[in-house]
Motif scaffolding. Structure first.
Motif, PDB file in Angstrom:
ATOM      1  N   LYS A  66       0.890  -1.196  -0.078  1.00 44.05           N
ATOM      2  CA  LYS A  66       0.029  -0.030   0.103  1.00 44.05           C
ATOM      3  C   LYS A  66       0.752   1.338   0.050  1.00 44.05           C
ATOM      4  O   LYS A  66       0.803   2.169  -0.876  1.00 44.05           O
ATOM      5  CB  LYS A  66      -0.845  -0.067   1.376  1.00 44.05           C
ATOM      6  CG  LYS A  66      -1.930   1.103   1.275  1.00 44.05           C
ATOM      7  CD  LYS A  66      -2.965   0.534   2.174  1.00 44.05           C
ATOM      8  CE  LYS A  66      -4.194   1.706   2.394  1.00 44.05           C
ATOM      9  NZ  LYS A  66      -3.753   2.696   3.488  1.00 44.05           N
ATOM     10  N   LYS A 100       2.306   1.640  -3.236  1.00 43.68           N
ATOM     11  CA  LYS A 100       1.471   2.259  -4.345  1.00 43.68           C
ATOM     12  C   LYS A 100       1.227   3.538  -4.165  1.00 43.68           C
ATOM     13  O   LYS A 100       0.900   4.356  -5.447  1.00 43.68           O
ATOM     14  CB  LYS A 100      -0.116   1.545  -3.939  1.00 43.68           C
ATOM     15  CG  LYS A 100      -0.844   0.788  -5.083  1.00 43.68           C
ATOM     16  CD  LYS A 100      -2.052   0.228  -4.717  1.00 43.68           C
ATOM     17  CE  LYS A 100      -2.211  -0.917  -4.923  1.00 43.68           C
ATOM     18  NZ  LYS A 100      -3.423  -1.721  -4.469  1.00 43.68           N
ATOM     19  N   ALA A 128       1.621   6.176  -7.468  1.00 46.94           N
ATOM     20  CA  ALA A 128       1.008   7.050  -8.056  1.00 46.94           C
ATOM     21  C   ALA A 128       1.683   8.471  -8.215  1.00 46.94           C
ATOM     22  O   ALA A 128       1.437   9.106  -9.067  1.00 46.94           O
ATOM     23  CB  ALA A 128      -0.269   7.115  -6.985  1.00 46.94           C
ATOM     24  N   LYS A 144      -6.784  -3.178 -13.431  1.00 50.13           N
ATOM     25  CA  LYS A 144      -7.256  -2.633 -12.402  1.00 50.13           C
ATOM     26  C   LYS A 144      -6.307  -1.452 -11.631  1.00 50.13           C
ATOM     27  O   LYS A 144      -6.404  -0.369 -11.703  1.00 50.13           O
ATOM     28  CB  LYS A 144      -8.102  -3.512 -11.130  1.00 50.13           C
ATOM     29  CG  LYS A 144      -8.838  -2.747 -10.185  1.00 50.13           C
ATOM     30  CD  LYS A 144      -9.569  -3.768  -9.481  1.00 50.13           C
ATOM     31  CE  LYS A 144      -9.897  -3.167  -8.185  1.00 50.13           C
ATOM     32  NZ  LYS A 144      -9.978  -3.992  -7.101  1.00 50.13           N
ATOM     33  N   GLN A 145      -5.157  -2.009 -11.493  1.00 46.79           N
ATOM     34  CA  GLN A 145      -3.830  -1.298 -11.082  1.00 46.79           C
ATOM     35  C   GLN A 145      -3.383  -0.173 -11.849  1.00 46.79           C
ATOM     36  O   GLN A 145      -3.142   0.752 -11.539  1.00 46.79           O
ATOM     37  CB  GLN A 145      -2.952  -2.268 -10.510  1.00 46.79           C
ATOM     38  CG  GLN A 145      -1.655  -1.214 -10.089  1.00 46.79           C
ATOM     39  CD  GLN A 145      -0.908  -1.842  -8.856  1.00 46.79           C
ATOM     40  OE1 GLN A 145      -1.065  -2.713  -8.370  1.00 46.79           O
ATOM     41  NE2 GLN A 145      -0.194  -1.034  -8.272  1.00 46.79           N
ATOM     42  N   GLU A 171      -5.116   1.276 -14.096  1.00 51.15           N
ATOM     43  CA  GLU A 171      -5.967   2.418 -14.470  1.00 51.15           C
ATOM     44  C   GLU A 171      -6.043   3.246 -13.215  1.00 51.15           C
ATOM     45  O   GLU A 171      -5.842   4.607 -13.168  1.00 51.15           O
ATOM     46  CB  GLU A 171      -7.577   1.924 -14.490  1.00 51.15           C
ATOM     47  CG  GLU A 171      -7.624   1.272 -16.006  1.00 51.15           C
ATOM     48  CD  GLU A 171      -8.965   0.345 -16.155  1.00 51.15           C
ATOM     49  OE1 GLU A 171      -9.262   0.175 -17.202  1.00 51.15           O
ATOM     50  OE2 GLU A 171      -9.673   0.215 -14.998  1.00 51.15           O
ATOM     51  N   ALA A 172      -5.655   2.683 -11.982  1.00 54.28           N
ATOM     52  CA  ALA A 172      -5.484   3.427 -10.791  1.00 54.28           C
ATOM     53  C   ALA A 172      -4.294   4.568 -10.568  1.00 54.28           C
ATOM     54  O   ALA A 172      -4.230   5.401 -10.062  1.00 54.28           O
ATOM     55  CB  ALA A 172      -5.622   2.463  -9.616  1.00 54.28           C
TER      56      ALA A 172
END
Ligand code: NDP
Length: 280
Positions: A13, A16, A20, A52-53, A55-56
């Motif tokens: 997390k 991540k 980002a 999914k990841q 796109e995030a």
């Protein structure tokens, strides 16, 4: 005192969040291509989570599919097109491929700067030369978790059980670069238990028998990173390490599931970000 848990989900997390920010700072939107030949259930669900990841993180995700009957020449030709496409930042060849193809060999044909899984001569050689490019994701995750313990790796005795190209060898080299004194073991190693017991940092990447490494293999207070994934049926997996006994002796330990696995996925995107920066 029982070991502290090296929680892969929590570490993932935090990575991540860094990812980002890293992707948001790029001047272009990178594209990850997932290249598959034929249909495989495991691959289909893996691709869903990759998408999914992606796109995030603001990464474009494209699936390129060839039919089950595709010849090696057709796969190579499509790979070459993707290698030469300046709009493609990273490529993953989804394994397994149909039996008439050699997945490992095909993956090595991905252009090194786009091979974000890092399993090819150039990326592996780059580790030896200390000129990091795309680093094999699982090895990178294992070392990241060991470092996350906060234990000083400088001068620590690290023992890696397993010498595969994907995990054991690159993990050993990465630990060496962190100034560990590294011993690499394999199926022919003698006195494995005694060697393991000398480890301040023990990384297991074996995969033959669930719970093979028991508490009496562990130095009190050691950092134990369990890469192994063994299917024990009924949809359950276990690691190489017997968690119950080992966690009574170790200082830090990764669980299976929930240890190395979630961090490995993040390392794929870490490599993609690094590749995007170079290509930018
Ligand atoms: P490989 O089968 O390629 O390598 C296994 C290694 O373990 C070999 O070097 C082998 O030695 C060694 N070994 C086997 N049996 C013994 C034994 N009894 N004593 C000592 N060493 C032994 O596997 P991988 O490296 O690809 O994967 C290892 C494990 O990690 C597997 O369980 C795999 O599923 C898991 N994995 C987990 C990932 C994750 O994200 N968490 C990702 C990738 C893999 P030798 O070389 O002599 O044969």
């Amino acid at each position: 005192m029982p070991a502290q848990i090296l929680d892969g989900k929590a570490v993932a997390k935090a990575i991540k969040e860094k990812l980002a920010a890293g992707f948001a700072a790029l001047k272009f939107k990178p594209k990850l291509v997932s290249f598959a030949v034929g249909v495989d259930d495991g691959t289909t669900s893996y691709r869903k989570s990759q998408k999914k990841q992606a796109e995030a993180l603001g990464v474009a995700y494209e699936m390129v599919d060839l039919p089950e009957s595709a010849t090696a020449e057709q796969v190579v030709s499509r790979l070459r097109e993707l290698n030469g496409d300046p709009g493609v930042t990273g490529i993953i060849l989804q394994l397994p491929v149909p039996k008439h193809l050699n997945g490992e060999q095909l993956a090595r044909l991905i252009a090194p700067q786009k091979n974000i899984e890092g399993i090819d001569e150039v990326n592996l050689g780059a580790i030896v030369m200390k000129k990091y490019r795309n680093i094999p994701c699982t090895a990178r995750a294992a070392v990241e978790l060991a470092a996350h313990s906060g234990v000083d790796l400088n001068g620590a005795n690290a023992v890696v059980i397993g010498r595969s190209t994907i995990v054991g060898k690159p993990a050993s080299l990465l630990l060496l670069d962190r100034n560990c004194t590294v011993t690499m073991c394999h199926s022919k190693s003698k006195n494995l238990k005694e060697i393991a017991k000398s480890a301040d940092v023990l990384v297991t990447a074996i995969g033959t028998k669930a719970g093979m490494v028991t508490g009496d293999w562990i130095k009190p207070g050691a950092v134990v990173v369990d890469v192994g994934i063994i299917d024990i049926g009924e949809g359950k997996i276990r690691g190489d390490v017997d968690f119950d006994s080992a966690s009574q002796v170790a200082g830090w330990i990764t669980p299976v599931p929930g240890g190395v696995g979630p961090v490995t996925t993040q390392m794929l995107y870490m490599n993609l970000l690094d590749a995007a920066k170079v290509q930018q």
